[in-house]
Motif scaffolding. Structure first.
Motif, PDB file in Angstrom:
ATOM      1  N   TYR A  48      -3.948 -43.534   1.285  1.00  0.00           N
ATOM      2  CA  TYR A  48      -4.356 -42.613   0.374  1.00  0.00           C
ATOM      3  C   TYR A  48      -5.265 -43.145  -0.144  1.00  0.00           C
ATOM      4  CZ  TYR A  48       0.269 -41.043   0.404  1.00  0.00           C
ATOM      5  OH  TYR A  48       1.730 -41.206   0.118  1.00  0.00           O
ATOM      6  N   ILE A  52      -9.411 -40.943  -0.006  1.00  0.00           N
ATOM      7  CA  ILE A  52      -9.602 -40.064  -1.360  1.00  0.00           C
ATOM      8  C   ILE A  52     -11.125 -41.090  -1.722  1.00  0.00           C
ATOM      9  CG2 ILE A  52      -9.785 -39.796  -3.689  1.00  0.00           C
ATOM     10  CD1 ILE A  52      -8.083 -38.541  -1.820  1.00  0.00           C
ATOM     11  N   PRO A  54     -14.040 -42.128  -0.162  1.00  0.00           N
ATOM     12  CA  PRO A  54     -15.153 -42.101   0.481  1.00  0.00           C
ATOM     13  C   PRO A  54     -15.365 -39.980  -0.368  1.00  0.00           C
ATOM     14  CG  PRO A  54     -14.022 -42.415   2.515  1.00  0.00           C
ATOM     15  CD  PRO A  54     -13.375 -42.357   1.339  1.00  0.00           C
ATOM     16  N   GLY A  55     -14.491 -40.110  -0.721  1.00  0.00           N
ATOM     17  CA  GLY A  55     -15.036 -38.262  -1.123  1.00  0.00           C
ATOM     18  C   GLY A  55     -15.730 -38.239  -2.876  1.00  0.00           C
ATOM     19  N   ASN A  74     -15.966 -33.927  -2.525  1.00  0.00           N
ATOM     20  CA  ASN A  74     -15.077 -33.604  -1.798  1.00  0.00           C
ATOM     21  C   ASN A  74     -13.661 -33.557  -1.905  1.00  0.00           C
ATOM     22  OD1 ASN A  74     -14.657 -33.240   1.250  1.00  0.00           O
ATOM     23  ND2 ASN A  74     -16.142 -34.281   1.930  1.00  0.00           N
ATOM     24  N   PRO A  75     -13.567 -32.166  -1.177  1.00  0.00           N
ATOM     25  CA  PRO A  75     -11.842 -31.669  -1.875  1.00  0.00           C
ATOM     26  C   PRO A  75     -11.135 -32.024  -0.201  1.00  0.00           C
ATOM     27  CG  PRO A  75     -13.651 -29.506  -1.012  1.00  0.00           C
ATOM     28  CD  PRO A  75     -13.933 -30.471  -1.166  1.00  0.00           C
ATOM     29  N   LEU A  76     -11.857 -31.970   0.717  1.00  0.00           N
ATOM     30  CA  LEU A  76     -11.019 -32.017   1.854  1.00  0.00           C
ATOM     31  C   LEU A  76     -10.070 -33.179   2.184  1.00  0.00           C
ATOM     32  CD1 LEU A  76     -12.881 -30.408   4.988  1.00  0.00           C
ATOM     33  CD2 LEU A  76     -11.190 -29.973   4.010  1.00  0.00           C
ATOM     34  N   PRO A  77     -10.914 -34.466   2.169  1.00  0.00           N
ATOM     35  CA  PRO A  77      -9.973 -35.566   1.950  1.00  0.00           C
ATOM     36  C   PRO A  77      -8.438 -35.403   1.315  1.00  0.00           C
ATOM     37  CG  PRO A  77     -11.651 -36.008   1.166  1.00  0.00           C
ATOM     38  CD  PRO A  77     -11.947 -34.570   1.214  1.00  0.00           C
ATOM     39  N   HIS A  78      -8.616 -34.780   0.124  1.00  0.00           N
ATOM     40  CA  HIS A  78      -7.427 -34.366  -1.780  1.00  0.00           C
ATOM     41  C   HIS A  78      -6.512 -33.194  -0.836  1.00  0.00           C
ATOM     42  CE1 HIS A  78     -10.390 -34.834  -5.159  1.00  0.00           C
ATOM     43  NE2 HIS A  78     -10.240 -35.450  -4.065  1.00  0.00           N
ATOM     44  N   VAL A  79      -6.989 -32.640   0.478  1.00  0.00           N
ATOM     45  CA  VAL A  79      -5.926 -31.741   1.090  1.00  0.00           C
ATOM     46  C   VAL A  79      -4.820 -32.643   2.251  1.00  0.00           C
ATOM     47  CG1 VAL A  79      -5.830 -29.516   2.280  1.00  0.00           C
ATOM     48  CG2 VAL A  79      -7.611 -29.961   0.733  1.00  0.00           C
ATOM     49  N   ILE A  81      -4.096 -35.718   2.039  1.00  0.00           N
ATOM     50  CA  ILE A  81      -3.265 -36.396   0.865  1.00  0.00           C
ATOM     51  C   ILE A  81      -2.290 -36.183   0.390  1.00  0.00           C
ATOM     52  CG2 ILE A  81      -3.587 -38.431  -0.135  1.00  0.00           C
ATOM     53  CD1 ILE A  81      -4.825 -39.123   2.375  1.00  0.00           C
ATOM     54  N   LEU A  82      -2.688 -34.861   0.011  1.00  0.00           N
ATOM     55  CA  LEU A  82      -1.338 -34.362  -0.710  1.00  0.00           C
ATOM     56  C   LEU A  82      -0.717 -33.698   0.764  1.00  0.00           C
ATOM     57  CD1 LEU A  82      -2.645 -31.303  -2.329  1.00  0.00           C
ATOM     58  CD2 LEU A  82      -1.517 -33.123  -3.142  1.00  0.00           C
TER      59      LEU A  82
ATOM     60  N   MET B  34      -2.191 -46.161  -9.091  1.00  0.00           N
ATOM     61  CA  MET B  34      -2.928 -45.152  -7.327  1.00  0.00           C
ATOM     62  C   MET B  34      -3.019 -44.323  -8.610  1.00  0.00           C
ATOM     63  SD  MET B  34      -3.600 -45.847  -4.679  1.00  0.00           S
ATOM     64  CE  MET B  34      -4.332 -44.511  -3.539  1.00  0.00           C
ATOM     65  N   LEU B  41     -11.153 -41.051  -9.418  1.00  0.00           N
ATOM     66  CA  LEU B  41     -12.082 -41.143  -8.310  1.00  0.00           C
ATOM     67  C   LEU B  41     -12.196 -39.179  -7.656  1.00  0.00           C
ATOM     68  CD1 LEU B  41     -10.396 -43.393  -5.666  1.00  0.00           C
ATOM     69  CD2 LEU B  41     -12.417 -43.086  -6.652  1.00  0.00           C
ATOM     70  N   ALA B  43     -10.050 -36.986  -7.729  1.00  0.00           N
ATOM     71  CA  ALA B  43      -8.806 -36.431  -7.076  1.00  0.00           C
ATOM     72  C   ALA B  43      -7.542 -36.140  -8.672  1.00  0.00           C
ATOM     73  CB  ALA B  43      -8.641 -36.871  -6.095  1.00  0.00           C
ATOM     74  N   VAL B  46      -4.023 -34.339  -6.327  1.00  0.00           N
ATOM     75  CA  VAL B  46      -3.693 -35.207  -5.565  1.00  0.00           C
ATOM     76  C   VAL B  46      -3.052 -36.623  -6.794  1.00  0.00           C
ATOM     77  CG1 VAL B  46      -4.076 -37.534  -3.591  1.00  0.00           C
ATOM     78  CG2 VAL B  46      -4.976 -35.936  -3.999  1.00  0.00           C
ATOM     79  N   THR B  49       0.206 -35.170  -7.586  1.00  0.00           N
ATOM     80  CA  THR B  49       0.934 -35.121  -6.622  1.00  0.00           C
ATOM     81  C   THR B  49       2.304 -36.999  -6.743  1.00  0.00           C
ATOM     82  OG1 THR B  49      -0.137 -33.497  -5.676  1.00  0.00           O
ATOM     83  CG2 THR B  49       2.314 -33.908  -4.529  1.00  0.00           C
ATOM     84  N   ILE B 111     -19.510 -37.732   5.226  1.00  0.00           N
ATOM     85  CA  ILE B 111     -18.401 -36.931   5.099  1.00  0.00           C
ATOM     86  C   ILE B 111     -18.639 -35.442   4.242  1.00  0.00           C
ATOM     87  CG2 ILE B 111     -18.177 -38.012   2.601  1.00  0.00           C
ATOM     88  CD1 ILE B 111     -15.033 -37.695   3.325  1.00  0.00           C
ATOM     89  N   HIS B 112     -19.321 -35.406   3.408  1.00  0.00           N
ATOM     90  CA  HIS B 112     -19.952 -34.655   2.561  1.00  0.00           C
ATOM     91  C   HIS B 112     -21.130 -33.394   3.079  1.00  0.00           C
ATOM     92  CE1 HIS B 112     -18.211 -36.854  -0.909  1.00  0.00           C
ATOM     93  NE2 HIS B 112     -19.212 -37.444  -0.753  1.00  0.00           N
ATOM     94  N   VAL B 116     -17.881 -28.920   4.507  1.00  0.00           N
ATOM     95  CA  VAL B 116     -17.099 -28.939   2.266  1.00  0.00           C
ATOM     96  C   VAL B 116     -18.398 -27.932   1.949  1.00  0.00           C
ATOM     97  CG1 VAL B 116     -17.342 -30.602   0.857  1.00  0.00           C
ATOM     98  CG2 VAL B 116     -16.203 -30.898   3.057  1.00  0.00           C
ATOM     99  N   VAL B 133      -8.770 -27.579  -4.021  1.00  0.00           N
ATOM    100  CA  VAL B 133      -7.694 -27.788  -3.155  1.00  0.00           C
ATOM    101  C   VAL B 133      -7.062 -27.344  -2.862  1.00  0.00           C
ATOM    102  CG1 VAL B 133      -6.138 -29.617  -3.860  1.00  0.00           C
ATOM    103  CG2 VAL B 133      -9.088 -30.123  -4.315  1.00  0.00           C
ATOM    104  N   LEU B 137      -6.064 -25.752   0.864  1.00  0.00           N
ATOM    105  CA  LEU B 137      -3.905 -26.026   0.818  1.00  0.00           C
ATOM    106  C   LEU B 137      -3.047 -25.026   1.354  1.00  0.00           C
ATOM    107  CD1 LEU B 137      -2.551 -28.325   0.628  1.00  0.00           C
ATOM    108  CD2 LEU B 137      -1.115 -27.837  -1.234  1.00  0.00           C
TER     109      LEU B 137
END
Lengths: 134, 180
Positions: A48, A52, A54-55, A74-79, A81-82, B34, B41, B43, B46, B49, B111-112, B116, B133, B137
């Motif tokens: 995880y 997360i 690099p995002g 960046n939202p894509l890694p979040h999706v 990892i969910l 975590m 970060l 998130a 996440v 969850t 990545i960005h 995205v 997100v 999803l």
């Protein structure tokens, strides 16, 4: 101070590596099956972090669109990892059910006792290690 | 950074302790740390969850298993150096690999750049959901989430079959762990 810059730029990745290796070691080296599953959890959690980290953008905010913000992480890694978390708990539940059944059948959750004589040469430690770790 | 270091400390506690109850509780603490790191970060989804699933459900499942089995870990019969060597070798290779990563927190990282920006620009207009997100999803990758639900369903069936079925001579021990 270039060395400090390198540390800041890669500290998350190094922690990820440390957690990953610690999880791998617990999974491979420990004979107790519950402990193996905890190690597997540590391993997963390091993944995880790997996704997360690099995002994140310095100065960014959580990816919830609002006119007051312009920079979002960046939202894509979040999706991704969910999904991974939920699949991880499914794996864990199945593994624990297996442990309970093994305990009923063999009366033990220690690999050494289940595989017979402890002074055997064959190293059974890695037997169940690669099952759920990806 | 302090949080991440605390996570490493918790991990080594997990590695050293022999009492499985303590190990499981440390695992819960680790999951909460975590989750906090994930909030830092950005998130937040996440993190929620992870706090509920990782620190909540997982810990409950683990404790249920400990109730049905044993709490003490047996002392290791043989200490092999091989797993340690493998782990250290893998760690060295991975740590070497991190130097090719883009630095942490920089907006110019690859990545960005790709998919995205489009999600960020269009998701409100296309899905009416401000949380990107959630939009990705449930809307853009809804089939993915459907597959994920299938996985959980399969796992639940597997747990039920393992704990309830296939028990020929076990007598009247009902399955005590059904909440998967």
């Amino acid at each position: 101070m270039p060395a400090l810059d390198v540390v800041i730029a890669h500290f998350n990745h190094w922690i990820t590596v440390v957690l990953m290796v610690a999880g791998l070691y617990v999974v491979v080296a420990r004979g107790n099956m519950v402990k193996k599953l905890v190690g597997l959890g540590v391993f997963q959690t390091s993944v995880y972090l790997l996704y997360i980290s690099p995002g994140k953008i310095f100065g960014g905010t959580a990816p919830i669109i609002d006119p007051r913000f312009t920079v979002y992480s960046n939202p894509l890694p979040h999706v991704l990892i969910l999904t991974a978390i939920v699949v991880g708990v499914a794996t864990l539940a199945l593994g624990l059910a297996l442990v309970v059944r093994i305990n009923e059948a063999y009366g033990s959750i220690e690999e050494d006792e289940i595989f017979g004589k402890p002074d055997e040469d064959g190293d059974g430690g890695g037997e169940s290690s690669g099952v759920g770790s990806r | 950074m302090a949080l991440l270091t605390m996570m490493v400390v918790a991990t080594f506690g997990i590695l050293r302790l022999g009492n499985l109850f303590a190990v499981v509780i440390l695992g819960g603490i680790y999951s909460f740390l975590m989750a906090t790191v994930l909030v830092v970060l950005d998130a937040v989804d996440v993190a929620m969850t992870e706090a509920s699933v990782g620190a909540g459900i997982s810990t409950v499942l683990m404790l249920g298993t400990l109730y049905l089995t044993k709490v003490e870990e047996a002392a290791p019969v043989r200490r092999s150096i091989l797993p340690l060597l493998i782990a250290l070798g893998v760690g060295a290779v991975l740590a070497y690999g991190t130097f090719d990563f883009p630095p942490f927190g920089v907006a110019e990282a690859p990545i960005h750049q790709h998919v995205v920006p489009r999600y960020l620009a269009k998701s409100v207009e296309e899905t009416m959901v401000p949380n990107v997100v959630t939009a990705v999803l449930a809307s853009y990758r809804g089939y993915d989430t459907l597959g994920e639900t299938t996985v959980i369903f399969t796992a639940g069936i597997g747990v039920l079959l393992l704990l309830r079925g296939g028990r020929k001579g076990a007598g009247a021990r009902g399955s005590k762990e059904g909440g998967a």
